[in-house]
Design a protein around this motif. Structure first.
Motif, PDB file in Angstrom:
ATOM      1  N   UNK A 121       0.434  -1.519   0.105  1.00  0.00           N
ATOM      2  CA  UNK A 121      -0.003  -0.072   0.338  1.00  0.00           C
ATOM      3  C   UNK A 121       1.104   1.284   0.114  1.00  0.00           C
ATOM      4  N   UNK A 122       1.872   1.318   0.695  1.00  0.00           N
ATOM      5  CA  UNK A 122       2.953   2.354   0.382  1.00  0.00           C
ATOM      6  C   UNK A 122       3.539   3.014  -0.344  1.00  0.00           C
ATOM      7  N   UNK A 123       3.613   1.491  -0.831  1.00  0.00           N
ATOM      8  CA  UNK A 123       4.448   1.724  -2.035  1.00  0.00           C
ATOM      9  C   UNK A 123       3.438   2.234  -3.344  1.00  0.00           C
ATOM     10  N   UNK A 124       2.263   1.953  -3.148  1.00  0.00           N
ATOM     11  CA  UNK A 124       1.990   2.435  -3.987  1.00  0.00           C
ATOM     12  C   UNK A 124       0.341   3.406  -3.968  1.00  0.00           C
ATOM     13  N   UNK A 125       0.449   3.853  -3.092  1.00  0.00           N
ATOM     14  CA  UNK A 125      -0.431   5.808  -2.290  1.00  0.00           C
ATOM     15  C   UNK A 125       0.830   6.623  -3.340  1.00  0.00           C
ATOM     16  N   UNK A 126       2.008   6.678  -3.781  1.00  0.00           N
ATOM     17  CA  UNK A 126       1.875   8.041  -4.758  1.00  0.00           C
ATOM     18  C   UNK A 126       1.979   7.651  -5.713  1.00  0.00           C
TER      19      UNK A 126
ATOM     20  N   UNK B 132      -8.828   2.817  -4.114  1.00  0.00           N
ATOM     21  CA  UNK B 132      -8.383   2.038  -5.375  1.00  0.00           C
ATOM     22  C   UNK B 132      -6.705   1.284  -5.136  1.00  0.00           C
ATOM     23  N   UNK B 133      -6.262   2.265  -4.548  1.00  0.00           N
ATOM     24  CA  UNK B 133      -4.622   1.974  -4.123  1.00  0.00           C
ATOM     25  C   UNK B 133      -4.885   1.085  -2.887  1.00  0.00           C
ATOM     26  N   UNK B 134      -5.969   0.754  -1.920  1.00  0.00           N
ATOM     27  CA  UNK B 134      -5.536  -0.195  -1.049  1.00  0.00           C
ATOM     28  C   UNK B 134      -5.753  -2.063  -1.923  1.00  0.00           C
ATOM     29  N   UNK B 135      -7.037  -1.008  -2.635  1.00  0.00           N
ATOM     30  CA  UNK B 135      -7.251  -2.743  -3.308  1.00  0.00           C
ATOM     31  C   UNK B 135      -6.392  -3.192  -4.612  1.00  0.00           C
TER      32      UNK B 135
ATOM     33  N   UNK C 214      -3.398  -5.189  -1.978  1.00  0.00           N
ATOM     34  CA  UNK C 214      -4.453  -6.361  -1.654  1.00  0.00           C
ATOM     35  C   UNK C 214      -4.076  -7.090  -2.818  1.00  0.00           C
ATOM     36  N   UNK C 215      -4.653  -6.822  -3.826  1.00  0.00           N
ATOM     37  CA  UNK C 215      -4.471  -7.564  -5.051  1.00  0.00           C
ATOM     38  C   UNK C 215      -2.851  -8.056  -5.149  1.00  0.00           C
ATOM     39  N   UNK C 216      -2.208  -6.516  -5.398  1.00  0.00           N
ATOM     40  CA  UNK C 216      -0.742  -7.297  -5.603  1.00  0.00           C
ATOM     41  C   UNK C 216      -0.208  -8.058  -5.106  1.00  0.00           C
ATOM     42  N   UNK C 217      -0.816  -7.688  -3.385  1.00  0.00           N
ATOM     43  CA  UNK C 217      -0.125  -8.781  -2.163  1.00  0.00           C
ATOM     44  C   UNK C 217      -0.611 -10.437  -2.111  1.00  0.00           C
ATOM     45  N   UNK C 218      -1.223 -10.363  -2.583  1.00  0.00           N
ATOM     46  CA  UNK C 218      -2.219 -11.903  -2.171  1.00  0.00           C
ATOM     47  C   UNK C 218      -1.290 -13.533  -2.201  1.00  0.00           C
TER      48      UNK C 218
END
Length: 246
Positions: free
Chosen positions: A36-41, A79-82, A85-89
């Motif tokens: 999530x932290x990586x995607x937030x920016x 959207x970043x959270x989901x 979640x998909x990326x870390x599945x």
């Protein structure tokens, strides 16, 4: 009457399992937070990419709108959270697998690993199929049939919810072969029964597609046809596993 004293070994084993569960949950949560932290920016870029299938089908000047005041801020974060979640599945599933694997037999481990890998791959495939094939087709159809004088201006949060539902529907539907294999492994059905019930399954698939997709024929066919093919793939996989199990 003397009560039986607690078994120290049992209590120790239970404590070890609880500590292991806590450790796995913390690792899973840490992986999700890092993603999530990586995607937030890149949250706004992610949303622009997700909105492309709709924006490409809108007339010149068409755009998405924000009905609620805080939607431009919270919707990309959602959207970043989901996406995280998909990326870390795979990491989350690995932590779950590492917790339960020690209690499985060797044959169960040998079967579970390809099933987990197949389930993840099929879910990703379903989401990709929904994004690259289904959404452009649906939005092109809706833009073509809209009444004259009606401008399509969708709220950004409503659009995100719609796309997430489509992703979940197609991702879950593409798990059909894995579900069939599991049913065969549990002994609830046989490959021959699955093959004999093909006609009923096709009818059920089309009914399900009509329920979980938007009310247009295109999206229903785009879900039903791949599911019919996946049903056949599930029968073949179930036959292969059934033969190896004998």
């Amino acid at each position: 009457m003397n009560r039986a004293s607690p078994d120290p070994d049992a209590e120790s084993s239970l404590m070890e399992h609880l500590l292991e569960l806590r450790s796995r949950l913390m690792r899973a949560l840490a992986g999700l937070v890092l993603a999530l932290l990586a995607l937030l920016p890149f949250a706004n870029r992610l949303y622009a990419w997700l909105a492309a299938p709709l924006l490409d089908k809108l007339p010149a000047g068409g755009q998405l709108i924000a009905v609620e005041v805080a939607s431009p801020f919270f919707t990309p974060i959602k959207l970043a959270f989901f996406a995280a979640l998909l990326l870390s599945a795979p990491w989350l599933l690995y932590q779950a697998w590492a917790f339960v694997a020690p209690g499985l037999y060797r044959r169960e481990k040998r079967l579970a690993v390809p099933l987990l890998v197949s389930a993840v791959a099929l879910f990703y495939t379903g989401c990709a199929f929904a994004f690259f094939v289904v959404l452009p087709s649906v939005f092109a159809f809706l833009a073509a049939i809209k009444p004259d004088g009606v401008a399509i201006m969708t709220d950004i949060n409503a659009y995100l919810d719609f796309v997430l539902v489509i992703f979940l529907a197609f991702g879950a539907s593409f798990e059909l072969p894995v579900a069939l294999v599991i049913l065969v492994l549990l002994g609830w059905v046989t490959p021959q029964q699955l093959q004999a019930g093909r006609g009923y399954a096709i009818v059920g698939i089309f009914v399900l597609a009509a329920v979980i997709t938007p009310p247009d024929v295109i999206s229903q066919l785009l879900l039903a046809i791949p599911m019919c093919l996946l049903y056949e793939a599930g029968i073949l996989a179930a036959k292969l596993i059934d033969r190896r199990g004998r």
